[in-house]
Design a protein around this motif. Structure first.
Motif, PDB file in Angstrom:
ATOM      1  N   ALA A  87       1.938  -4.598  -3.505  1.00  7.97           N
ATOM      2  CA  ALA A  87       0.597  -4.631  -4.102  1.00  7.97           C
ATOM      3  C   ALA A  87       0.409  -3.468  -5.074  1.00  7.97           C
ATOM      4  CB  ALA A  87      -0.461  -4.576  -3.006  1.00  7.97           C
ATOM      5  N   LYS A  88       0.937  -2.291  -4.723  1.00  4.00           N
ATOM      6  CA  LYS A  88       0.823  -1.130  -5.601  1.00  4.00           C
ATOM      7  C   LYS A  88       1.612  -1.343  -6.897  1.00  4.00           C
ATOM      8  CE  LYS A  88       0.085   2.275  -1.911  1.00  4.00           C
ATOM      9  NZ  LYS A  88       0.684   3.407  -1.160  1.00  4.00           N
ATOM     10  N   HIS A  94       2.284  -4.230  -8.227  1.00  3.98           N
ATOM     11  CA  HIS A  94       1.525  -5.245  -8.963  1.00  3.98           C
ATOM     12  C   HIS A  94       0.365  -4.601  -9.715  1.00  3.98           C
ATOM     13  CE1 HIS A  94      -1.299  -8.573  -9.626  1.00  3.98           C
ATOM     14  NE2 HIS A  94      -0.263  -9.397  -9.523  1.00  3.98           N
ATOM     15  N   GLU A  95      -0.365  -3.737  -9.053  1.00  3.96           N
ATOM     16  CA  GLU A  95      -1.520  -3.077  -9.672  1.00  3.96           C
ATOM     17  C   GLU A  95      -1.070  -2.173 -10.827  1.00  3.96           C
ATOM     18  OE1 GLU A  95      -5.616  -0.746  -8.380  1.00  3.96           O
ATOM     19  OE2 GLU A  95      -3.973  -0.928  -6.942  1.00  3.96           O
ATOM     20  N   LYS A  96       0.073  -1.531 -10.661  1.00  2.00           N
ATOM     21  CA  LYS A  96       0.605  -0.654 -11.705  1.00  2.00           C
ATOM     22  C   LYS A  96       0.866  -1.429 -12.992  1.00  2.00           C
ATOM     23  CE  LYS A  96       4.798   2.012 -12.845  1.00  2.00           C
ATOM     24  NZ  LYS A  96       6.092   2.539 -12.311  1.00  2.00           N
ATOM     25  N   GLY A 104      -2.667  -4.162 -13.601  1.00  2.00           N
ATOM     26  CA  GLY A 104      -4.008  -3.575 -13.646  1.00  2.00           C
ATOM     27  C   GLY A 104      -4.942  -3.996 -12.533  1.00  2.00           C
ATOM     28  N   VAL A 105      -4.516  -4.930 -11.688  1.00  2.00           N
ATOM     29  CA  VAL A 105      -5.359  -5.386 -10.575  1.00  2.00           C
ATOM     30  C   VAL A 105      -4.499  -5.569  -9.330  1.00  2.00           C
ATOM     31  CG1 VAL A 105      -7.062  -6.554 -12.021  1.00  2.00           C
ATOM     32  CG2 VAL A 105      -5.048  -7.805 -11.229  1.00  2.00           C
ATOM     33  N   LYS A 106      -5.151  -5.480  -8.178  1.00  2.00           N
ATOM     34  CA  LYS A 106      -4.447  -5.773  -6.932  1.00  2.00           C
ATOM     35  C   LYS A 106      -4.254  -7.286  -6.819  1.00  2.00           C
ATOM     36  CE  LYS A 106      -6.130  -1.769  -4.347  1.00  2.00           C
ATOM     37  NZ  LYS A 106      -6.907  -1.296  -3.169  1.00  2.00           N
ATOM     38  N   ASP A 148      -4.371 -11.016  -5.360  1.00  2.00           N
ATOM     39  CA  ASP A 148      -5.297 -11.719  -4.473  1.00  2.00           C
ATOM     40  C   ASP A 148      -4.696 -11.780  -3.073  1.00  2.00           C
ATOM     41  OD1 ASP A 148      -6.374 -14.254  -3.090  1.00  2.00           O
ATOM     42  OD2 ASP A 148      -7.705 -14.048  -4.819  1.00  2.00           O
TER      43      ASP A 148
END
Length: 291
Positions: A249-250, A252-254, A257-259, A261
């Protein structure tokens, strides 16, 4: 020698032969995946944000970060990345140039018949990227237009299958970056790629925007050789740990820009091993022991 002793000797030889048959494949798999060496993976460099080079020449991206995290979970000393055009990436896997393909690979029925897949790690679809101001209200509006694509990708297959239906022409490039550039300089109307790629390119290219998204219901999975069942199982356990401890998840967010779903394949741990509903899936229950 008595008849009984002959029978016993034959049985012993048969047991030894069976042991050799069982041991040889196991030894072969270990030789293909040496624990003390870097994990050998393949990606299509230039396919941002999954795998590309920085201005300083360093490899980076979602695929790179995920592969490095998997190698750490597997106890391997880092990763060794092979750059391969997507049109040739599966041939390299089958010839053992690398151990697996973590690069964004759509799980499909046709591919699952030729290789093993991990459980899904990201949902995807097709994104139609255009020069800012370009509009696509429906696919019928593509008639007579030139569309660019990364040669050999799932986007290429979709465009090929639907070319006669919608009446566009296809321009194929060995690098998606070149396919995007062709749109930006006016050689073509739109570029078709996986949705995460198209959306990322739009955030990095002021002249570009995603004009249309076709939801396919597909997911990305890690690809392995058909015989690599044991190695696939090890990598899948590592992947499940990346999901449960929040590492994936981290990453992906990197890059997006979003966590992810909570209900997406990026956050979901699937039962069994492999992609449910596809050839090669093993429904045997297991539990990942994450450190």
């Amino acid at each position: 020698m008595t008849l009984n002793s002959i029978r016993k000797a034959r049985a012993a030889i048969g047991g030894l032969a069976l042991a050799v048959l069982v041991t040889v494949p196991a030894m072969a798999q270990e030789a293909d995946h040496p624990q003390n060496e870097k994990l050998k993976v393949a990606c299509d460099l230039g396919f941002a944000p999954f795998c590309f080079k920085t201005a300083a020449g360093e490899i980076t991206g979602f695929t790179y970060d995920m592969s490095a995290a998997l190698a750490k979970k597997l106890g391997r000393p880092g990763i060794d990345v092979t750059d391969s055009n997507f049109s040739a990436i599966f041939a390299g896997l089958f010839s053992k140039r690398y151990e697996m393909i973590p690069a964004p690979t759509n799980i499909t029925k046709e591919r699952a018949a030729q290789m093993l897949f991990s459980e899904p790690y990201m949902p995807t679809g097709l994104g139609f990227l255009v020069k800012k101001g370009g509009k696509i209200a429906s696919l019928d509006e593509l008639k007579g237009k030139a569309i660019t694509v990364n040669n050999g990708s799932i986007s290429d297959k979709w465009l090929t299958d639907n070319e006669a239906k919608y009446g566009y022409t296809i321009q194929r490039y060995n690098k998606n970056a070149d396919a995007v550039q062709a749109v930006m300089i006016g050689r073509a109307f739109a570029n078709v790629a996986d949705v995460p790629v198209s959306r990322y390119v739009a955030t990095q290219t002021p002249m570009a925007e995603v004009a249309f998204v076709l939801n396919s219901g597909n997911n990305f999975g890690i690809a392995f050789r058909k015989e690599d069942t044991a190695f696939r199982a090890k990598v899948e356990l590592a992947l499940e740990c990346l999901k449960t401890d929040g590492t994936l998840a981290k990453i992906h967010e990197k890059w997006f820009g979003v966590k992810p779903d909570a209900a997406s394949s990026t956050a979901t741990v699937y039962p069994g091993t492999g992609a449910p509903g596809f050839e090669g899936y093993d429904a045997t229950e297991h539990k990942a022991e994450c450190k």
